[in-house]
Design an enzyme around this catalytic site. Structure first.
Site, mmCIF file in Angstrom:
data_model
loop_
_atom_site.group_PDB
_atom_site.id
_atom_site.type_symbol
_atom_site.label_atom_id
_atom_site.label_comp_id
_atom_site.label_asym_id
_atom_site.label_seq_id
_atom_site.Cartn_x
_atom_site.Cartn_y
_atom_site.Cartn_z
ATOM 1 N N GLU A 69 0.832 -1.210 0.000
ATOM 2 C CA GLU A 69 0.000 0.000 0.000
ATOM 3 C C GLU A 69 0.869 1.264 0.000
ATOM 4 O OE1 GLU A 69 -2.892 -0.286 3.212
ATOM 5 O OE2 GLU A 69 -4.123 -1.600 1.975
ATOM 6 N N GLU A 124 -6.884 -7.461 -1.362
ATOM 7 C CA GLU A 124 -7.520 -7.523 -0.042
ATOM 8 C C GLU A 124 -9.013 -7.263 -0.152
ATOM 9 O OE1 GLU A 124 -5.601 -5.160 2.991
ATOM 10 O OE2 GLU A 124 -3.618 -5.995 2.552
#
Ligand code: NAG
Ligand code: NAG
Ligand code: NAG
Length: 726
Positions: free
Chosen positions: A182, A251
């Site tokens: 991320e 995710e």
């Protein structure tokens, strides 16, 4: 029959294809991944190896396989593997190679997210605390000390995987790996140094030549050949950042984590299944549940304010049992998707809108396969949708899957599975026989206390070897102070960067205060009972996991940094911040290693009627025999305040039932956009009451349970429960 020339060409083509398939058995294009040339929709689930025990792994992996998963995904936890510089740990729960080999034995693939920054609500986001104290260090940016250390760790993991032949081209199960995590939002915020760091770690990773694709989630700027991927509650609107990349969802948030002080989040399976069906009908061909099994933050491994339970409302619960109807309904979803796989993978859909909030997507292959996804996007009403002259009834906010364009085998909001047995906590050991040990409140000048100039940041001093740091000083009160006659006690104010604080004045507890995940900083204010002459102030500052996310989270402070003032004296306000302070790391019990079997058996414990109840800073010890059966176990800590627990030298985690869940737990409707605060439970109850004790940590007899209680609690009401399906 062709000419010799044509035969030669086809032989060359065959050879080069064979060659490619040996060197690059995992390939991809804009449609999907291909493994050995076979296109696939890949269903993946996160199971983090240190959040369960090696004894639990085979069963968890088996349940993942039965649940229709192709891949098990895990992060790699650097601070678990290298707790101090050069001292490595790949044993027990940190036996990464064993975990991967078990996944392989079950016939599943692995997505290895090396990071090494992982976030994951894990202490310090997975980076070792000692790393911060390497001179010149700055995390996750174009910084030489960081890049050197990161390269060293990533290389060591890649070499370990290669030498165990675990990458797919070597015959192993690892079909993809992730570098960083991320990083997009950080790069966006810090600009040029972030761009340079991205370029650096891309080059570093590619040079490792792992033979399978590298992924970089939540980073649109991911340079080729790194594949950008989406994380979120919904990713159907995600666009791959480069034209030849498959649409990947690394995710799929199956639920959410619980912070101490917060309620228990859950995500209705109807919405979870809907989000996945919507992703798959929108070109999505890879999705990974974060989490499939959340597990437990054993010991002191959880991130800032994160509870010991990392259940996450995942399809497999913290204890490894199916979380129904979630597990079963998703298993049915995977089966419906696989039945539609050929059509999904060989075409883009034709899309029609037969009615208000109704949508039909039809996928057709050249060989005649046909699959249809029928959607009702209305958040309130059922709809009757007519497709190829047949009517289909769709609940609000739902998608039906017709793998043959005729039969609805699945609807995301129609739970067909019989809800089987429910999971319950059943009593196993109703009381323990306790011994106690009172920890000691130190004074400035004691042995093992050290003077400091000004107030030092906590982690700088503890290096996170303990949650506890004492800040100690003395206050001299003149016999002529007015308050000694008026009885109007002066007010002590202590500002702390967090996370919790216990204030002792002349050996008496004056109060406990604590922050929250949103605001770890805290202020203690109370009138304090001082006497003429020397008064001893002892501040016990407590960390509750270290920050795991945020730009330069390594620079966030912990501990008492002031100001500290005393109001209501003859002189008005006295500033205690600048006076002389000393510190002491950790508790006496920690020095005596009461958390270990050896240390606890060497110490003198109070017994019988001498046992301290409801006293702060008290250690408790008991021995017990393992409850019969094989059910997973938990401790009911309802009667306790805050502290830590161990069994047979293993850290169960931090308990904090004294911190109750604040929030809005009104009923939630599955239909409509989900967010982490939409569906909450447990308001007004402890954020976490039960604490998982893995079966494999117990011997048949003579197990040693040690509890450190910081606030004061009643250990006679601690019980052990079995997590059972009844
Ligand atoms: C799916 O892919 C096709 C072909 O690249 C593209 O035209 C279409 O917009 C994509 N659909 C979605 C929802 O991303
Ligand atoms: C960190 O600790 C050192 C001593 O080990 C001290 O000199 C320094 O001032 C401390 N820094 C902070 C920010 O507390
Ligand atoms: C709690 O949430 C519900 C539903 O979202 C809302 O209607 C209600 O006003 C909220 N109550 C409070 C006290 O915020």
């Amino acid at each position: 029959m062709g000419s010799v020339w044509e035969m030669l060409v086809s032989l060359i083509v065959f050879l080069s294809v064979a060659c490619v398939s040996v060197r690059a058995t995992v390939t991809y294009d804009e449609k999907s991944f291909m493994i050995n040339g076979v296109r696939k929709i890949l269903v993946s689930g996160s199971i983090h190896y240190p959040r369960s025990t090696p004894e639990m792994w085979p069963q968890l992996i088996q349940k993942a396989k039965e649940g229709g998963l192709d891949i098990v995904e895990t992060y790699v936890f650097w601070n678990g593997h290298e707790p101090s510089p050069g001292k490595f740990n790949y044993e027990g729960r940190f036996d990464l190679v064993k975990f991967i080999k078990l996944v392989q034995q079950a016939g599943l693939y692995v997505h290895l997210r090396i990071g090494p920054y992982v976030c994951a609500e894990w202490n310090y986001g997975g980076l070792p605390v000692w790393l911060k104290y390497v001179p010149g260090m700055e995390f996750r940016t174009d910084n030489q000390p960081f890049e050197l250390a990161m390269k060293g760790f990533v290389e060591s993991i890649v070499y370990m995987m290669k030498s165990e032949k675990l990458f797919e081209p070597q015959g192993g199960p690892i079909i993809m790996a992730q570098i960083e995590n991320e990083y997009g939002p950080v790069e966006w915020e810090i600009g040029a140094p972030g761009v340079a760091y991205t370029a650096w770690f891309t080059k570093m990773a590619v040079a490792l030549d792992i033979g399978v694709p590298w992924i970089m989630c939540k980073q649109e700027t991911a340079p080729a050949p790194m594949i950008d991927a989406c994380n979120g509650f919904y990713c159907d609107g995600f666009k791959p950042s480069k034209p030849n990349e498959p649409k990947m969802w690394t995710e799929v948030w199956s639920g959410w984590y619980t912070p101490f002080g917060g309620p228990l989040p859950y995500r209705p399976v109807e919405d979870l299944a809907f989000s996945i069906a919507k992703f798959v009908q929108s070109n999505g061909t890879f999705f990974n549940y974060y989490m499939y099994h959340g597990g437990t933050n054993f010991g002191r491994s959880s991130g800032l304010f994160v509870t010991t339970s990392y259940d996450f409302d995942a399809p497999l619960d913290e204890y490894g049992l199916p979380n129904e109807p979630k597990w079963g309904h998703l298993t049915d979803l995977h089966s419906a998707i696989k039945k539609s796989e050929e059509a999904l993978l060989s075409s883009y859909p034709t899309i029609t809108w037969p009615g208000n909030n109704q949508e039909v997507r039809v996928f057709k292959s050249d060989s005649g396969a046909c699959a249809a996804f029928l959607a009702n996007y209305d958040t309130a009403d059922w709809t009757k949708l007519t497709f190829q002259n047949f009517p289909y009834d769709l609940p609000p906010w739902s998608i039906s899957i017709l793998p043959d364009c005729k039969t609805e085998v699945y609807n995301t909001a129609k739970i067909k599975r019989k809800i089987g047995p429910t999971r319950k906590m059943r009593p196993a050991i109703s009381t323990f026989s306790w011994q106690s040990y009172n920890d000691h409140i130190p004074s400035a000048g004691d042995q093992d206390t050290y003077p400091m100039q000004g107030l030092w940041e906590q982690v700088n001093v503890t290096r996170d070897y303990s949650d506890y740091l004492w800040y100690l000083t003395e206050v001299d009160i003149d016999p002529n102070e007015g308050f000694l006659k008026s009885g109007k006690w002066p007010q002590l104010t202590v500002m702390s960067a967090g996370h919790a604080l216990n204030v002792y004045v002349n050996g008496q507890l004056s109060g406990n205060v604590y922050g929250t995940l949103e605001k770890p900083q805290l202020t203690f204010t109370s009138n304090v009972n001082l006497k003429a002459g020397i008064n001893k102030i002892a501040l016990l500052s407590v960390s509750v996991g270290l920050a795991n996310v945020g730009v330069h989270y390594e620079k966030w402070n912990v501990g008492v940094l002031g100001p500290i003032t005393l109001d209501g004296l003859n002189e008005g306000t006295r500033d205690l911040t600048k006076q002389s302070w000393s510190f002491k790391v950790g508790l006496i019990g920690e020095r005596l290693k009461l958390d270990t079997t050896a240390g606890s058996s060497a110490a003198q414990w109070a017994q019988g009627s001498q046992v301290s109840l409801k006293q702060p800073l008290t250690w408790y010890k008991t021995t017990f025999d393992a409850p019969d059966g094989n059910d997973p176990l938990g401790l009911d800590m309802y009667s306790m305040g805050k502290g830590e627990m161990w069994i047979n030298d293993q850290g169960i985690g931090r308990h904090w039932p004294g911190n109750t869940a604040k929030g809005n737990c009104s009923n939630c409707n599955y239909a409509g956009i989900f967010a982490e605060k939409k569906c909450l439970g447990n308001c007004g109850e402890p954020s976490q009451r039960w604490y998982h004790v893995p079966r494999s940590w117990l011997k048949p007899t003579g197990n040693v349970l040690v509890v450190f209680e910081e606030w004061g609690g009643d250990p006679t009401k601690i019980s052990m429960v079995k997590r059972t399906l009844l």
